[in-house]
Design an enzyme around this catalytic site. Structure first.
Site, PDB file in Angstrom:
ATOM      1  N   GLU A 293      -7.596   5.435   5.227  1.00  0.00           N
ATOM      2  CA  GLU A 293      -7.725   4.479   4.129  1.00  0.00           C
ATOM      3  C   GLU A 293      -8.049   5.283   2.874  1.00  0.00           C
ATOM      4  O   GLU A 293      -9.128   5.876   2.782  1.00  0.00           O
ATOM      5  CB  GLU A 293      -8.871   3.513   4.467  1.00  0.00           C
ATOM      6  CG  GLU A 293      -9.023   2.347   3.543  1.00  0.00           C
ATOM      7  CD  GLU A 293      -8.065   1.206   3.851  1.00  0.00           C
ATOM      8  OE1 GLU A 293      -8.059   0.719   4.992  1.00  0.00           O
ATOM      9  OE2 GLU A 293      -7.349   0.782   2.924  1.00  0.00           O
TER      10      GLU A 293
ATOM     11  N   TYR B   3      -9.296  -8.630   0.222  1.00  0.00           N
ATOM     12  CA  TYR B   3     -10.357  -9.264   0.995  1.00  0.00           C
ATOM     13  C   TYR B   3     -10.971 -10.483   0.326  1.00  0.00           C
ATOM     14  O   TYR B   3     -11.845 -11.124   0.893  1.00  0.00           O
ATOM     15  CB  TYR B   3     -11.444  -8.232   1.340  1.00  0.00           C
ATOM     16  CG  TYR B   3     -11.002  -7.206   2.365  1.00  0.00           C
ATOM     17  CD1 TYR B   3     -11.798  -6.107   2.669  1.00  0.00           C
ATOM     18  CD2 TYR B   3      -9.775  -7.315   3.029  1.00  0.00           C
ATOM     19  CE1 TYR B   3     -11.390  -5.167   3.592  1.00  0.00           C
ATOM     20  CE2 TYR B   3      -9.362  -6.376   3.952  1.00  0.00           C
ATOM     21  CZ  TYR B   3     -10.180  -5.297   4.240  1.00  0.00           C
ATOM     22  OH  TYR B   3      -9.788  -4.362   5.150  1.00  0.00           O
TER      23      TYR B   3
ATOM     24  N   TYR C  21     -11.302  -5.649  14.350  1.00  0.00           N
ATOM     25  CA  TYR C  21     -10.082  -6.450  14.309  1.00  0.00           C
ATOM     26  C   TYR C  21      -8.932  -5.713  14.994  1.00  0.00           C
ATOM     27  O   TYR C  21      -8.990  -4.510  15.196  1.00  0.00           O
ATOM     28  CB  TYR C  21      -9.725  -6.822  12.868  1.00  0.00           C
ATOM     29  CG  TYR C  21      -9.845  -5.700  11.860  1.00  0.00           C
ATOM     30  CD1 TYR C  21     -11.031  -5.487  11.162  1.00  0.00           C
ATOM     31  CD2 TYR C  21      -8.762  -4.860  11.595  1.00  0.00           C
ATOM     32  CE1 TYR C  21     -11.139  -4.466  10.237  1.00  0.00           C
ATOM     33  CE2 TYR C  21      -8.861  -3.828  10.679  1.00  0.00           C
ATOM     34  CZ  TYR C  21     -10.052  -3.649  10.000  1.00  0.00           C
ATOM     35  OH  TYR C  21     -10.157  -2.629   9.080  1.00  0.00           O
TER      36      TYR C  21
ATOM     37  N   ARG D 156       1.527  -7.711   0.675  1.00  0.00           N
ATOM     38  CA  ARG D 156       0.699  -7.290   1.803  1.00  0.00           C
ATOM     39  C   ARG D 156       1.328  -7.742   3.135  1.00  0.00           C
ATOM     40  O   ARG D 156       1.406  -6.978   4.082  1.00  0.00           O
ATOM     41  CB  ARG D 156      -0.711  -7.870   1.659  1.00  0.00           C
ATOM     42  CG  ARG D 156      -1.686  -7.467   2.766  1.00  0.00           C
ATOM     43  CD  ARG D 156      -3.082  -8.015   2.489  1.00  0.00           C
ATOM     44  NE  ARG D 156      -4.035  -7.764   3.546  1.00  0.00           N
ATOM     45  CZ  ARG D 156      -4.743  -6.633   3.694  1.00  0.00           C
ATOM     46  NH1 ARG D 156      -4.593  -5.641   2.855  1.00  0.00           N
ATOM     47  NH2 ARG D 156      -5.600  -6.497   4.696  1.00  0.00           N
TER      48      ARG D 156
ATOM     49  N   THR E  81      -5.849  -4.034  15.171  1.00  0.00           N
ATOM     50  CA  THR E  81      -4.984  -3.298  14.248  1.00  0.00           C
ATOM     51  C   THR E  81      -3.668  -2.897  14.894  1.00  0.00           C
ATOM     52  O   THR E  81      -3.546  -2.854  16.122  1.00  0.00           O
ATOM     53  CB  THR E  81      -5.683  -2.008  13.811  1.00  0.00           C
ATOM     54  OG1 THR E  81      -5.986  -1.267  15.009  1.00  0.00           O
ATOM     55  CG2 THR E  81      -6.962  -2.286  13.059  1.00  0.00           C
ATOM     56  N   SER E  82      -2.703  -2.534  14.049  1.00  0.00           N
ATOM     57  CA  SER E  82      -1.408  -2.073  14.563  1.00  0.00           C
ATOM     58  C   SER E  82      -1.594  -0.777  15.351  1.00  0.00           C
ATOM     59  O   SER E  82      -0.972  -0.568  16.388  1.00  0.00           O
ATOM     60  CB  SER E  82      -0.410  -1.888  13.420  1.00  0.00           C
ATOM     61  OG  SER E  82      -0.967  -1.123  12.385  1.00  0.00           O
ATOM     62  N   ARG E  83      -2.517   0.072  14.886  1.00  0.00           N
ATOM     63  CA  ARG E  83      -2.713   1.359  15.558  1.00  0.00           C
ATOM     64  C   ARG E  83      -3.404   1.206  16.914  1.00  0.00           C
ATOM     65  O   ARG E  83      -3.349   2.130  17.735  1.00  0.00           O
ATOM     66  CB  ARG E  83      -3.549   2.285  14.674  1.00  0.00           C
ATOM     67  CG  ARG E  83      -4.913   1.698  14.292  1.00  0.00           C
ATOM     68  CD  ARG E  83      -5.621   2.593  13.293  1.00  0.00           C
ATOM     69  NE  ARG E  83      -6.907   2.035  12.858  1.00  0.00           N
ATOM     70  CZ  ARG E  83      -7.057   1.290  11.764  1.00  0.00           C
ATOM     71  NH1 ARG E  83      -6.027   1.001  11.003  1.00  0.00           N
ATOM     72  NH2 ARG E  83      -8.258   0.825  11.448  1.00  0.00           N
TER      73      ARG E  83
ATOM     74  N   GLU F  31       0.880  -1.179   0.000  1.00  0.00           N
ATOM     75  CA  GLU F  31       0.000   0.000   0.000  1.00  0.00           C
ATOM     76  C   GLU F  31       0.909   1.218   0.000  1.00  0.00           C
ATOM     77  O   GLU F  31       1.431   1.655   1.021  1.00  0.00           O
ATOM     78  CB  GLU F  31      -0.982  -0.085   1.173  1.00  0.00           C
ATOM     79  CG  GLU F  31      -1.937  -1.273   0.972  1.00  0.00           C
ATOM     80  CD  GLU F  31      -2.924  -1.521   2.118  1.00  0.00           C
ATOM     81  OE1 GLU F  31      -3.070  -0.646   2.992  1.00  0.00           O
ATOM     82  OE2 GLU F  31      -3.550  -2.611   2.111  1.00  0.00           O
TER      83      GLU F  31
END
Lengths: 313, 359
Positions: A180, A290, A166, A65, A168-170, A26
């Site tokens: 996003e 996805y 979910y 990814r 997330t890293s953050r 990304e």
């Protein structure tokens, strides 16, 4: 003097991180963060330590990814508390390292704010992702950003959901914000997408600076899209996809999908229609990553959240 | 040129290939559906449908070890195979046995290889020759039949033994490249376009083989001149600019000297420094970052094509009777189909065992 409104007081947002490359292909986030690691002048604000950080360097190197497992699903309590070791999947090891540097998740030592930069193949524009409806600081920031980039829009996706949320890293930070931006193919850098992300971050950091300077932000409301249901592609008994996102739905993120509207189209041209109870607002429509997560799109419902006044303590 | 009618052998044996790059999904889905439906045999044409790189398809990646679509030079096809040989090289030799051998009389009459690109290229036929009348007539037919999408012909001027892609294995061959589509994604409109393109192509071949004459004329062809790389950091080799917003998505719009090409991350515009106006294509193709290509540039010219028709029975004295010829062709076709289908089944089992298909 008694104020008629309740003002929530937060201590200043002193430690802020900007994550890029949580998904190595990304490219906007990878490029911006690498740029700022070289020269961080653009992201500096008074009284804030802003740290740009590549979260998944191995995936970035391979422009993929992830290497073993999706880093942005890896920050579960189970993973973070597992005994560390080289036998763990690369991304789980990485999650533990990130938790050590920017967390620990849930503790007072954790970073104040983390921005996590992502791209999507979906036509989502500049979407802000909010994890908690009770995060007044984040709500105020998003309200500020939306006003600043108007008339361009900045939809807010609320991922607060018992099953669909979910790790997330953050999520390591007290105030996690996902950014996003799409549509952009994986592995591709489009300058318009890159610039949009850059502008949104600029406004976000401006907000933090104003907040740290003592500005009080009055109560406000923020229109959000709360995630509702994950919709998979129709599949045959072997698990193969047998229909695609319908041309009428393709690229229509955030637009209303009504019962009876076309949703999928089989390979021989038959239309499959949405049969939900009411109007929903689909997003993440046809996101490449996805397909393997059994998700063609996710439905959302509109909601207005109220944020109380906030001020630095 | 246009007055003379050229008589050519029929294009009886056609190969339709998808999944040469495992994440270019229109071709993958089209091939999968054709294999599922076991498309009926028809008069005048026999079509073999092939999933070129099943392992890459299973993983939804362009390739596993090396780009399959660069493995069809004579050198690579004739190289030795050991257990250290990359999968794609082994596979290219298998495909050469199945559809070739390249350069021999046994090769398929036409190899059509299906691709997608992230660039805004519409539908392009890509071939190594600008005087293969079969390919050029198919091109013109597609242009006339398909009104919804621009159809163009790109010519890479390389001799056959240096031609590196799968389509060079057939006596005639080209890639059908359709964009824009992100890799790993199926867009219904792009898939429909590819289905229509394939259908029209096969229809032309049927008509040609049944004796229909096709009148000559002129067609526009883009001949590849050079590639342009991104500006890169001297030490890290990382890119330091993106395609300029005024060039992004403007494939086949003439690029003139001093037109913007790149925008650096600090906002500076880098301009086209060439002296000749050229036509850009493959602008910002994802897979080409690692090949050092930000865009390619082509010259456009008009090419005259003759009227053509297929050979009639008994037109060449040495030929067998049509019954004998058909019998022989059926035999060969049967053998090949079986071989191809068998190989497909091996990989088919591999891919079906994974729920969700892609890793």
């Amino acid at each position: 003097m008694t104020s008629s409104t309740n003002v929530s007081c937060f201590h200043g947002a002193r430690r802020v991180a900007i994550f890029g490359g949580t998904h190595g292909n990304e490219m906007s986030g990878v490029t911006l963060v690498n740029l700022w690691i070289q020269n961080g002048k653009e992201i500096q604000r008074k009284g804030v330590e802003t740290k740009p950080f590549i979260t998944n360097p191995r995936a970035v190197e391979k422009c993929t990814r992830y290497v073993d497992t999706d880093l942005n699903r890896a920050f579960t309590t189970e993973n973070l508390s597992a005994p560390s070791g080289d036998d763990l999947p690369y991304e789980v090891q990485r999650a533990q390292q990130i938790n050590e540097i920017f967390g620990p998740k849930g503790s007072p030592e954790a970073y104040d704010v983390i921005f996590d930069l992502h791209n999507t193949t979906s036509n989502m524009g500049c979407t802000l992702i909010l994890e908690s409806s009770k995060d007044h600081f984040n709500l105020q920031m998003m309200h500020y950003i939306k006003k600043a980039i108007a008339p361009d829009s900045c939809p807010v996706l609320l991922t607060e959901h018992p099953l669909l949320k979910y790790s997330t890293s953050r999520s390591v930070a007290k105030h996690p914000i996902g950014l996003e931006v799409g549509p952009q193919p994986q592995g591709v850098l489009r300058s318009n997408i890159f610039e949009s992300m850059r502008v949104v971050l600029k406004h976000a950091l401006d907000f933090i600076e104003l907040f740290n300077e003592g500005l009080e932000f009055p109560p406000c409301t923020v229109d959000v899209f709360r995630v509702s249901e994950k919709m998979d592609y129709p599949r045959d008994t072997n698990g193969n996809i047998i229909a695609m996102v319908h041309p009428n739905l393709q690229d229509c993120d955030w637009e209303p999908l009504n019962p009876g509207d076309p949703m999928f189209q089989t390979f021989d041209g038959t239309t499959i229609r949405y049969e939900g109870a009411g109007t929903v607002y689909p997003t993440f429509i046809n996101e490449a990553a996805y397909y393997e997560k059994q998700q063609a799109f996710v439905t959302t419902r509109r909601e207005t959240l109220a944020a109380g006044a906030i001020k630095k303590a | 040129m246009e007055g003379r009618e050229v008589v050519l052998p029929t294009v009886s044996r056609v190969a339709l290939c998808g999944g040469t790059h495992g994440n270019e999904l229109s071709g993958v889905y089209l091939v999968r559906e054709r294999l599922k439906r076991k498309v009926e045999e028809e008069e005048h044409i026999s079509v073999v449908t092939v999933m070129s790189n099943p392992r890459a398809v299973q993983q939804c990646r362009r390739y596993t070890e090396t780009d399959l679509n660069r493995c069809f030079t004579h050198a690579t096809l004739s190289g030795p195979v050991t257990d250290k040989t990359p999968y794609e090289i082994v596979r290219s030799q298998e495909l050469n046995t199945l559809l070739g051998p390249k350069g021999s009389p046994e090769a398929m009459d036409l190899v059509c290889d299906l691709h997608n690109t992230t660039a805004n290229m519409g539908l392009c036929l890509i071939a190594y020759s600008d005087c293969d009348w079969i390919s050029l007539h198919i091109y013109r037919y597609l242009q006339r039949q398909m009104s919804d999408i621009p159809v163009r012909f790109i010519h890479f001027d390389l001799p056959l033994n240096e031609a590196y892609s799968l389509d060079s294995v057939g006596k005639h061959g080209f890639a059908i490249e359709i964009g824009p589509q992100a890799h790993g994604v199926v867009r219904s409109n792009i898939l429909s376009t590819m289905q229509e393109g394939v259908q029209q192509m096969l229809e032309w071949v049927r008509l040609f083989n049944s004796g229909t004459p096709f009148e000559g004329g002129k067609v526009d062809v883009y001949t590849m001149v050079k590639n342009v790389d991104y500006p890169r950091d001297f030490e890290t080799r990382g890119i330091t600019a993106a395609i300029h917003p005024q060039l992004q998505d403007r494939d086949f719009c003439l690029l003139r000297p001093n037109d913007p090409v790149f925008q650096t991350f600090s906002g500076e515009t880098l301009k086209y420094t060439g002296t000749e106006p050229l036509y850009p294509f493959f602008i910002n193709e994802c897979a080409y970052y690692e090949k050092g290509i930000a865009l390619s540039l082509a010259r456009q010219r008009s090419v005259g094509i003759p009227s053509i028709r297929s050979e009639r029975e008994g037109e060449q004295g040495k030929r067998k009777s049509s019954a004998e010829e058909m019998e022989e062709e059926e035999e060969i076709k049967g053998e090949m189909e079986e071989e191809g289908y068998q190989k497909l089944m091996e990989y088919g089992e591999e891919s079906d065992s994974l729920n969700g298909q892609y890793k």
